[in-house]
Design a protein around this motif. Structure first.
Motif, short mmCIF file in Angstrom:
data_model
loop_
_atom_site.label_atom_id
_atom_site.label_comp_id
_atom_site.label_asym_id
_atom_site.label_seq_id
_atom_site.Cartn_x
_atom_site.Cartn_y
_atom_site.Cartn_z
N ALA A 44 -4.16 35.17 17.03
CA ALA A 44 -4.61 35.88 15.84
C ALA A 44 -4.41 35.04 14.59
N GLY A 45 -3.42 34.15 14.61
CA GLY A 45 -3.18 33.26 13.48
C GLY A 45 -3.87 31.92 13.60
N GLY A 46 -4.59 31.71 14.72
CA GLY A 46 -5.25 30.43 14.96
C GLY A 46 -4.33 29.40 15.57
N PHE A 47 -3.24 29.86 16.19
CA PHE A 47 -2.21 28.94 16.65
C PHE A 47 -2.38 28.57 18.13
N ALA A 95 -7.83 36.04 19.33
CA ALA A 95 -8.67 35.25 18.43
C ALA A 95 -9.66 36.10 17.64
N LEU A 96 -9.96 37.30 18.10
CA LEU A 96 -10.83 38.23 17.38
C LEU A 96 -10.01 39.37 16.81
N SER A 97 -8.91 39.03 16.21
CA SER A 97 -7.97 40.02 15.68
C SER A 97 -8.63 41.00 14.72
N MET A 98 -8.14 42.24 14.76
CA MET A 98 -8.61 43.25 13.81
C MET A 98 -8.39 42.81 12.37
N ALA A 99 -7.32 42.05 12.15
CA ALA A 99 -7.00 41.62 10.78
C ALA A 99 -8.04 40.67 10.21
N HIS A 100 -8.80 40.00 11.07
CA HIS A 100 -9.77 39.03 10.60
C HIS A 100 -10.90 39.68 9.82
N HIS A 101 -11.11 40.98 10.04
CA HIS A 101 -12.14 41.68 9.28
C HIS A 101 -11.81 41.68 7.78
N LEU A 102 -10.53 41.60 7.48
CA LEU A 102 -10.12 41.58 6.08
C LEU A 102 -10.42 40.23 5.43
N TYR A 133 -9.47 27.20 17.94
CA TYR A 133 -9.81 25.81 18.25
C TYR A 133 -9.53 24.89 17.07
N GLY A 134 -8.42 25.13 16.38
CA GLY A 134 -8.02 24.21 15.33
C GLY A 134 -8.19 24.73 13.92
N THR A 135 -8.52 26.01 13.75
CA THR A 135 -8.64 26.59 12.42
C THR A 135 -7.52 27.59 12.21
N VAL A 136 -6.61 27.28 11.31
CA VAL A 136 -5.51 28.19 10.99
C VAL A 136 -6.04 29.30 10.08
N ILE A 137 -5.76 30.54 10.44
CA ILE A 137 -6.21 31.68 9.64
C ILE A 137 -5.37 31.76 8.37
N PRO A 138 -5.99 31.87 7.19
CA PRO A 138 -5.24 31.89 5.92
C PRO A 138 -4.56 33.24 5.66
N GLN A 139 -3.54 33.53 6.43
CA GLN A 139 -2.91 34.85 6.34
C GLN A 139 -2.14 35.06 5.05
N GLU A 140 -1.90 33.98 4.29
CA GLU A 140 -1.26 34.14 3.00
C GLU A 140 -2.13 34.96 2.04
#
Length: 375
Positions: free
Chosen positions: A267-270, A153-160, A248-255
Motif C-alpha cells: 500500500a505504501g509502494g514498498f 497495491a490498490l489500497s483504498m487510501a490511494h483514492h485520496l 514497482y518502484g514508486t513510493v506512495i506520498p503518504q505524507e
C-alpha cells in the motif's frame, strides 16, 4: 448494529498488516484488523524468504518458528534467458520459501491466538475520514484514532491521492504439481518481458511459476504466462492462474495524507524494484509502524523516519531498474553473466539475502566483488 472504538484500525491482514497488528496486540494496544477476504486465501507472490525477512518472522513468533511454516528450502539460484540456462550459483545460506496462502493464514492465526480482534470477509467497508469511523458490511461501526492501510497495491487510501496504475507492475502465477515440473533451486527467467522477469520456485508438492512486468493495459498477461508455462513443458490448459497488481518502484506520498493515516507494505509502494521482494518490506514496515504507534507522540513522523532507508532503497532501486532493463545494458548483462556463478552468488547474498550495500553504491559493490576475486 453496534458501535465499537479502537485506537488503531488496520485495513488488511497480510504480512504488512499482521506485522503491525501482532506486536501491537502483544503490547496490549487497542487494535482491530479488517480484511475483505476470509482466511486462508490465495495471494500472488513467489514467497521468497531471505535472511533479513526470516529474522522479522522470528520476532513475530518470539523466536519459535516452526519449520512447517516453510514449504521448501533452496541452496541455489539459476538464471535463464528464455529456457537457456545461463548460470547456476550456490548460496552460502539457503533461502526459504513460503506458500502465501498458508503463511498469511499462520500469521492471522497467531494474531487470533494472542487475542487479536479481526473482521474477515468485509469487502464492502466505507470509511469516513472526517469522523474517523469505518462502516462494516455487517452493519457495525468502528471508530478509530489511527487508521493503517496494509491492503495492497490498490489500497483504498490511494483514492485520496489519485495514484496511477501505470506506476505499478502486474504479475500472474500458476501452481504446477512438482511431478510435472521439478526444480530445487530459485530460478529466474529473463527474455519474456521488457521490464520484468519470470520465476520458477519450488513449493514442496507444487512449483510456483510466475511473470511480473510494468503494467500495460495492452499486454496479454494470460497469453504471456501460458507461453512461458508451455516453454517449460507443461500444458497451459492444466493450470489455474491468479494475478495481481504489484508495486514497482514508486513510493506512495503518504505524507500528503492525514497524520493519523499510515500506509504499510504494498500500500505504501514498498517492494524492491530489482528483486521484486515484498515480504521483507511488508513485515518491516509493519514492525516500524507498531513501534511508532506505541512509542512516539508523533507516530506518523516517527514511522516515516524509521522507513527512510527503505524509501531510499525503493527510489534508488527504481533508477537502477530503468538502467538494468534498458535494451543495451540488459543484453550485456545476459551475455556477461554466463557461467559467472561466483558473481551471481556474491550479488544475491549482498543485495537480496541482506541489504549490505545500497543501490546507489552498486558500482562500489562490483568493485568489492572484483577485489574479493583477487584474494
Amino acid at each position: 448494529m453496534a458501535e465499537y472504538s479502537y485506537d488503531i484500525v488496520i485495513i488488511g491482514a497480510g504480512p504488512a498488516g499482521m506485522g503491525c497488528a501482532i506486536p501491537l496486540v502483544k503490547e496490549r494496544a487497542s487494535v482491530c484488523v479488517i480484511d475483505r477476504a476470509t482466511f486462508p486465501r490465495n495471494k500472488t507472490c513467489a514467497g521468497l524468504v531471505t535472511g533479513k525477512t526470516y529474522r522479522l518472522i522470528e520476532a513475530i513468533f518470539d523466536g519459535k518458528v516452526s519449520d512447517g511454516l516453510f514449504c521448501f528450502t533452496s541452496g541455489a539460484v539459476k538464471l535463464f534467458k528464455k529456457t537457456e540456462l545461463l548460470v547456476e550459483a550456490g548460496l552460502r545460506h539457503s533461502v526459504r520459501l513460503v506458500n502465501r496462502r498458508e503463511f498469511d493464514n499462520a500469521l492471522v492465526e497467531e494474531y487470533k491466538r494472542l487475542g487479536g480482534v479481526i473482521y474477515e470477509g468485509e469487502s464492502g467497508i466505507r470509511i469516513d475520514y472526517d469522523h474517523n469511523c469505518v462502516a462494516l458490511k455487517i452493519g457495525d461501526t468502528i471508530r478509530y484514532r489511527y487508521i493503517i492501510f496494509a491492503d495492497g497495491a490498490l489500497s483504498m487510501a490511494h483514492h485520496l491521492l489519485k495514484t496511477d496504475k501505470r506506476d505499478l507492475a502486474f504479475g500472474m502465477e500458476a501452481y504446477i504439481p512438482a511431478e510435472k515440473l521439478y526444480t530445487d533451486s530459485v530460478d529466474l527467467y529473463f527474455g519474456y518481458l521488457d521490464t520484468g522477469y519470470g520465476w520458477v520456485f519450488p513449493h514442496g508438492n507444487t512449483v510456483c511459476v510466475g511473470l511480473a512486468d510494468l503494467y500495460d493495459r495492452k499486454t496479454d498477461y494470460r497469453g504471456l504466462i501460458e507461453r512461458f508455462v508451455s516453454d517449460l513443458g507443461v500444458d497451459p490448459k492444466e493450470c489455474t492462474y491468479i494475478g495481481a497488481y504489484l508495486p514497482y518502484g514508486t513510493v506512495i506520498p503518504q505524507e500528503k495524507l492525514g497524520d493519523n493515516i499510515l500506509l504499510l507494505g504494498d500500500a505504501g509502494g514498498f517492494t524492491d524494484p530489482i528483486s521484486g521482494e515484498g515480504l521483507y518490506m511488508a513485515l518491516q514496515s509493519g514492525a516500524y509502524a507498531a513501534e511508532a504507534l506505541t512509542g512516539s507522540s508523533h507516530p506518523k513522523k516517527a514511522y516515516l523516519d524509521s522507513m527512510s532507508a527503505i524509501i531510499r532503497t525503493v527510489k534508488d532501486g527504481k533508477k537502477v531498474q530503468k538502467t538494468f532493463y534498458s535494451s543495451p545494458i540488459h543484453k550485456l548483462f545476459l551475455k556477461k553473466v554466463v557461467g559467472k556463478s561466483k558473481l551471481v552468488s556474491f550479488f544475491f547474498e549482498e543485495m537480496v539475502e541482506d541489504y549490505r550495500c545500497e543501490y546507489r553504491d552498486i558500482r562500489r559493490l562490483y568493485t568489492d566483488y572484483k577485489n574479493s576475486e583477487k584474494e
